[in-house]
Design an enzyme around this catalytic site. Sequence first.
Site, PDB file in Angstrom:
ATOM      1  N   GLN A 171      -0.896   1.337  -3.092  1.00 25.11           N
ATOM      2  CA  GLN A 171       0.385   1.052  -3.725  1.00 25.11           C
ATOM      3  C   GLN A 171       1.317   2.254  -3.592  1.00 25.11           C
ATOM      4  O   GLN A 171       0.896   3.398  -3.657  1.00 25.11           O
ATOM      5  CB  GLN A 171       0.200   0.653  -5.180  1.00 25.11           C
ATOM      6  CG  GLN A 171      -0.592   1.605  -6.043  1.00 25.11           C
ATOM      7  CD  GLN A 171      -0.785   1.049  -7.447  1.00 25.11           C
ATOM      8  OE1 GLN A 171      -0.280  -0.018  -7.800  1.00 25.11           O
ATOM      9  NE2 GLN A 171      -1.517   1.778  -8.254  1.00 25.11           N
ATOM     10  N   HIS A 193       2.468  -2.702  -1.900  1.00 27.89           N
ATOM     11  CA  HIS A 193       2.715  -2.945  -3.326  1.00 27.89           C
ATOM     12  C   HIS A 193       4.218  -2.991  -3.589  1.00 27.89           C
ATOM     13  O   HIS A 193       4.761  -4.000  -3.964  1.00 27.89           O
ATOM     14  CB  HIS A 193       2.033  -1.882  -4.207  1.00 27.89           C
ATOM     15  CG  HIS A 193       2.195  -2.098  -5.682  1.00 27.89           C
ATOM     16  ND1 HIS A 193       3.191  -1.510  -6.416  1.00 27.89           N
ATOM     17  CD2 HIS A 193       1.483  -2.832  -6.558  1.00 27.89           C
ATOM     18  CE1 HIS A 193       3.088  -1.865  -7.685  1.00 27.89           C
ATOM     19  NE2 HIS A 193       2.054  -2.666  -7.799  1.00 27.89           N
ATOM     20  N   ASP A 235       4.125  -6.692  -4.952  1.00 24.33           N
ATOM     21  CA  ASP A 235       4.093  -7.059  -6.370  1.00 24.33           C
ATOM     22  C   ASP A 235       5.531  -7.111  -6.861  1.00 24.33           C
ATOM     23  O   ASP A 235       6.234  -6.091  -6.879  1.00 24.33           O
ATOM     24  CB  ASP A 235       3.289  -6.025  -7.159  1.00 24.33           C
ATOM     25  CG  ASP A 235       2.960  -6.493  -8.569  1.00 24.33           C
ATOM     26  OD1 ASP A 235       3.632  -7.426  -9.061  1.00 24.33           O
ATOM     27  OD2 ASP A 235       2.039  -5.929  -9.191  1.00 24.33           O
ATOM     28  N   GLU A 270       2.457 -11.039  -5.241  1.00 24.25           N
ATOM     29  CA  GLU A 270       1.810 -10.914  -6.538  1.00 24.25           C
ATOM     30  C   GLU A 270       2.823 -11.095  -7.660  1.00 24.25           C
ATOM     31  O   GLU A 270       3.925 -10.552  -7.611  1.00 24.25           O
ATOM     32  CB  GLU A 270       1.148  -9.531  -6.653  1.00 24.25           C
ATOM     33  CG  GLU A 270       0.364  -9.334  -7.936  1.00 24.25           C
ATOM     34  CD  GLU A 270      -0.471  -8.056  -7.929  1.00 24.25           C
ATOM     35  OE1 GLU A 270      -0.949  -7.685  -9.009  1.00 24.25           O
ATOM     36  OE2 GLU A 270      -0.645  -7.443  -6.850  1.00 24.25           O
ATOM     37  N   ASP A 304      -1.640 -11.911 -11.568  1.00 23.06           N
ATOM     38  CA  ASP A 304      -1.938 -10.699 -12.342  1.00 23.06           C
ATOM     39  C   ASP A 304      -1.644 -10.983 -13.810  1.00 23.06           C
ATOM     40  O   ASP A 304      -2.551 -11.252 -14.593  1.00 23.06           O
ATOM     41  CB  ASP A 304      -1.105  -9.529 -11.812  1.00 23.06           C
ATOM     42  CG  ASP A 304      -1.356  -8.225 -12.577  1.00 23.06           C
ATOM     43  OD1 ASP A 304      -2.171  -8.228 -13.518  1.00 23.06           O
ATOM     44  OD2 ASP A 304      -0.735  -7.209 -12.246  1.00 23.06           O
ATOM     45  N   GLN A 326      -6.128 -11.038  -8.973  1.00 24.06           N
ATOM     46  CA  GLN A 326      -6.360  -9.630  -9.238  1.00 24.06           C
ATOM     47  C   GLN A 326      -7.276  -9.517 -10.453  1.00 24.06           C
ATOM     48  O   GLN A 326      -6.913  -9.933 -11.559  1.00 24.06           O
ATOM     49  CB  GLN A 326      -5.105  -8.805  -9.517  1.00 24.06           C
ATOM     50  CG  GLN A 326      -5.539  -7.363  -9.739  1.00 24.06           C
ATOM     51  CD  GLN A 326      -4.482  -6.347 -10.104  1.00 24.06           C
ATOM     52  OE1 GLN A 326      -4.825  -5.206 -10.383  1.00 24.06           O
ATOM     53  NE2 GLN A 326      -3.217  -6.710 -10.107  1.00 24.06           N
ATOM     54  N   LYS A 328      -8.228  -7.218 -12.806  1.00 18.27           N
ATOM     55  CA  LYS A 328      -7.667  -5.940 -13.253  1.00 18.27           C
ATOM     56  C   LYS A 328      -8.694  -5.289 -14.184  1.00 18.27           C
ATOM     57  O   LYS A 328      -8.762  -5.586 -15.365  1.00 18.27           O
ATOM     58  CB  LYS A 328      -6.337  -6.177 -13.953  1.00 18.27           C
ATOM     59  CG  LYS A 328      -5.366  -5.027 -13.867  1.00 18.27           C
ATOM     60  CD  LYS A 328      -4.034  -5.438 -14.464  1.00 18.27           C
ATOM     61  CE  LYS A 328      -2.972  -4.382 -14.240  1.00 18.27           C
ATOM     62  NZ  LYS A 328      -2.236  -4.578 -12.985  1.00 18.27           N
ATOM     63  N   CYS A 358      -2.968   2.275 -11.956  1.00 18.07           N
ATOM     64  CA  CYS A 358      -2.688   3.671 -11.595  1.00 18.07           C
ATOM     65  C   CYS A 358      -3.047   4.628 -12.727  1.00 18.07           C
ATOM     66  O   CYS A 358      -3.162   5.840 -12.511  1.00 18.07           O
ATOM     67  CB  CYS A 358      -1.220   3.821 -11.231  1.00 18.07           C
ATOM     68  SG  CYS A 358      -0.092   3.182 -12.492  1.00 18.07           S
TER      69      CYS A 358
END
Length: 417
Positions: A171, A193, A235, A270, A304, A326, A328, A358
């Site tokens: 990303q 991303h 995304d 996304e 997501d 995703q 997560k 992140c």
Amino acid sequence: MQIKDVLLAPGNGAFFYDDQEAIRSGAIQDGFIYVGAPTTPGFESIRIPACSLGVGLVLTDDAVVWGDMMNVQYSGAGGRDPLFDPNQISNLTSRVVAPRLLDVDAARFRDSCKRVLESVGHQRLPLAVEYGVSQALLRAAAHLQRKTMAEIICGEFGLQLPTCRVPIYCQSGDAREINVDKMILKDVDVLPHGLINSRQKFGAGGQTFMEFVKWVAMRARVIGHPGYHPVLHFDVYGWIGQEIGMEPQRIADFICTVADSVPGYALNIESPADFGSTQAQIENYARIVSILDHRGSSARIVVDERCNTLEDIRLFAEAKAAHLVQIKTPDVGSIADTVRAVLLCKANKVGAYVGGSCTETELSAQASVHVSVATQADMMLAKPGMGVDEAFSIVGNEQNRLLAMLNRRRNQNENVG
């Protein structure tokens, strides 16, 4: 029992916690900060440094294995757990979780997770606690059995030892152009991303976004190595719905237009829209997926928001409400549930992307690699942080080391046989 003490250590996440609602509502960026008042409960400002809490298990041979607890960048949004409070988490872990840890067979990963991560009354433990403690328990089982974490997962879930690498997705953060070039030069499998999280980045009618998509494809052709052909993954944080409208047909039309602008590339979109609840998300995403499939589009929908826990993932997968889910990891909770989520997606012929945030740490990223490789997920996120170099190095190197160890183990087994 093999665990004789529990340690807690404060830590940093690799990025920042951000108030998504405030940003979506138009908060102005000034340098690296956002100006204005936060709107999501728990946030004292729109952007705050991410923190984590390490949990260390002291084993009977005095080895210490660790896991890290934290929440995701956009905490408190899309049905997720609230902002990470290290003091509250530390108190809960010391009071409830630590005594349980001293009373389990740490060589048995799934059983240990089940016993240690039981609800308190009818209240599930914070997902950050589940995530960090399960990482530590997975490392404990690997240490005690003298195996890799991936081998523990394969053994306990009845999986074959993997032979193939899992594609890595990087990303860009806000440094789009520079980081896209880095990704291309490093032959990243899936990129970039893009962090399309505001009207400014999406543009009127999506024009700014579309130009960026075409630029990424062009850049891959111009500076990429011969034969380099990445998957393009963007995304958009719900901005197609916000800007184009919430009608699935219009969203699908827009996505097809974007896909047609980069012929020959597989395109992942996304979070095209946020329909406000898990059920509404499932119904409308299923319609978008159906339209794209009917048209034979190269675009794939990635879910997501509103798809957080294992139960959410099951609902989306069974409804075919995404081409790719995703998973997560901090939102799923126990890393054992991430394993189950990948296997559930595969059983329903839906793509499984082991993602995360992140805001994570190198320890949680490395554990995620073992889960991804053991289950042969469709792709995994380069994490932590919002840069390219560090995250791609941590995840890529861990995967290469793991595959080398598994290959040696396989050769040993064949020689014995």
